[in-house]
Design an enzyme around this catalytic site. Structure first.
Site, PDB file in Angstrom:
ATOM      1  N   GLU A 194       6.719   6.391   0.958  1.00  0.00           N
ATOM      2  CA  GLU A 194       5.524   6.149   1.770  1.00  0.00           C
ATOM      3  C   GLU A 194       5.936   5.665   3.153  1.00  0.00           C
ATOM      4  O   GLU A 194       6.884   4.893   3.290  1.00  0.00           O
ATOM      5  CB  GLU A 194       4.641   5.104   1.077  1.00  0.00           C
ATOM      6  CG  GLU A 194       3.270   4.916   1.680  1.00  0.00           C
ATOM      7  CD  GLU A 194       2.391   4.013   0.821  1.00  0.00           C
ATOM      8  OE1 GLU A 194       1.682   3.172   1.408  1.00  0.00           O
ATOM      9  OE2 GLU A 194       2.440   4.128  -0.425  1.00  0.00           O
TER      10      GLU A 194
ATOM     11  N   ASP B 196       3.910   4.005   6.431  1.00  0.00           N
ATOM     12  CA  ASP B 196       2.599   3.395   6.664  1.00  0.00           C
ATOM     13  C   ASP B 196       2.337   2.956   8.086  1.00  0.00           C
ATOM     14  O   ASP B 196       3.158   2.266   8.694  1.00  0.00           O
ATOM     15  CB  ASP B 196       2.451   2.107   5.834  1.00  0.00           C
ATOM     16  CG  ASP B 196       2.291   2.354   4.352  1.00  0.00           C
ATOM     17  OD1 ASP B 196       2.014   3.493   3.963  1.00  0.00           O
ATOM     18  OD2 ASP B 196       2.456   1.389   3.589  1.00  0.00           O
TER      19      ASP B 196
ATOM     20  N   GLU C 148      -0.954   0.629   9.123  1.00  0.00           N
ATOM     21  CA  GLU C 148      -2.176  -0.034   8.685  1.00  0.00           C
ATOM     22  C   GLU C 148      -2.658  -0.933   9.821  1.00  0.00           C
ATOM     23  O   GLU C 148      -1.862  -1.670  10.408  1.00  0.00           O
ATOM     24  CB  GLU C 148      -1.954  -0.866   7.425  1.00  0.00           C
ATOM     25  CG  GLU C 148      -1.729  -0.037   6.176  1.00  0.00           C
ATOM     26  CD  GLU C 148      -1.663  -0.894   4.923  1.00  0.00           C
ATOM     27  OE1 GLU C 148      -2.252  -0.499   3.907  1.00  0.00           O
ATOM     28  OE2 GLU C 148      -1.015  -1.962   4.967  1.00  0.00           O
TER      29      GLU C 148
END
Length: 286
Positions: free
Chosen positions: A99, A101, A103
């Site tokens: 993953e 990311d 955010e």
């Protein structure tokens, strides 16, 4: 979506190894939130995600990718966004997933968003770096990019490099290179942790909350379930991502961001890692 449209899309994917200037209807599908996921216009306009007290919302790409450059323009929840998280990331599936990311952690009015980044390899994350942006991300659209090739992962904001995670397999640090990933995005309530460690809760009187997306672009290797389109000899209009690295100018810009706008770096958190920081931290990213 009609049969002719689906067939045309299949031909495009077969003939090209990347997706350019993506159409939201063609490239994405909702994952949750029902009518809280809206496309304004013919599909090449603006997509919105909405969060209310009943539910958040999200979408995912129809394609999976194994290396490439992904660009998306976002305009984040305005006003009092405390407790909300707008996530935009690449991910595979399963307990040993990879993953990458972005955010965006909301905040009370007048306080900056926190841009939270992380890299998961084989199901393990704990590689957080956080930033306060040098602009208000709720007023205009800004471009958030992930460059992912076998040597590095680069996070960029409006072409400004903010973080580089290099392949350090030579010192036994796993690197995401074998699992195809989809693009995901969601807007959801995380007021148990998102703003000031969960001390500030979502103010539902300000709902609904909305984030906006446009100008998706994936210059990337599409995975068809068996092989990558890049392995089949497909060409790119812009293959710079395949050999991208930091030059002198981008090193200066990265140092500027990390000196003046980074607010957390797992590599310097000795309290969190009393036995020593992870090995990649000793190698650096420049």
């Amino acid at each position: 979506m009609g049969l002719h449209c689906c067939f045309s899309m299949l031909v495009v994917v077969m003939l090209m190894s990347s997706v350019y200037g993506g159409n939201f209807y063609q490239e994405f599908q909702p994952t949750f939130g029902e009518n809280r996921v809206k496309v304004l216009g013919a599909g090449d306009g603006v997509l919105s995600l909405t969060l209310d007290k009943a539910s958040g919302s999200g979408f995912q790409s129809k394609n999976q990718y194994l290396f490439g450059r992904i660009d998306m323009q976002l305009k984040l929840v305005a006003g009092n966004s405390a407790g909300t998280v707008t996530a935009y990331y690449l991910s595979s599936q399963g307990p040993t997933h990879d993953e990458i990311d972005f955010e965006f952690l909301g905040n009370v009015s007048g306080q900056p968003y926190t841009l939270h980044t992380n890299v998961f390899t084989q199901g393990k994350g704990n590689r957080e770096q956080q930033f306060h942006l040098w602009f208000d991300p709720t007023i205009n659209f800004h471009t958030y990019s992930i460059v992912w090739n076998p040597r590095l992962i680069m996070f960029m904001v409006d072409t400004m490099p903010i973080r580089v995670f290099r392949n350090h397999e030579a010192i036994s640090v796993p690197f995401p290179k074998n699992q195809p990933m989809r693009i995901y995005s969601s807007l959801w309530n995380a007021d148990d942790w998102a703003t000031q460690g969960g001390r500030v809760k979502t103010d539902w009187s300000k709902a609904p909350f909305s984030a906006y997306y446009k100008n998706f672009n994936a210059n990337a290797c599409v995975w068809d379930g068996r092989s990558s389109s890049c392995q089949s000899g497909g060409g790119f209009r812009d293959a710079a991502w395949q050999g991208v690295d930091l030059d002198a100018s981008s090193r200066r810009r990265l140092r500027w961001v990390q000196r003046y706008h980074m607010i957390y770096n797992y590599c310097t958190d000795v309290k969190r890692f009393p036995q020593g920081v992870p090995p990649e931290c000793k190698r650096g990213s420049l």
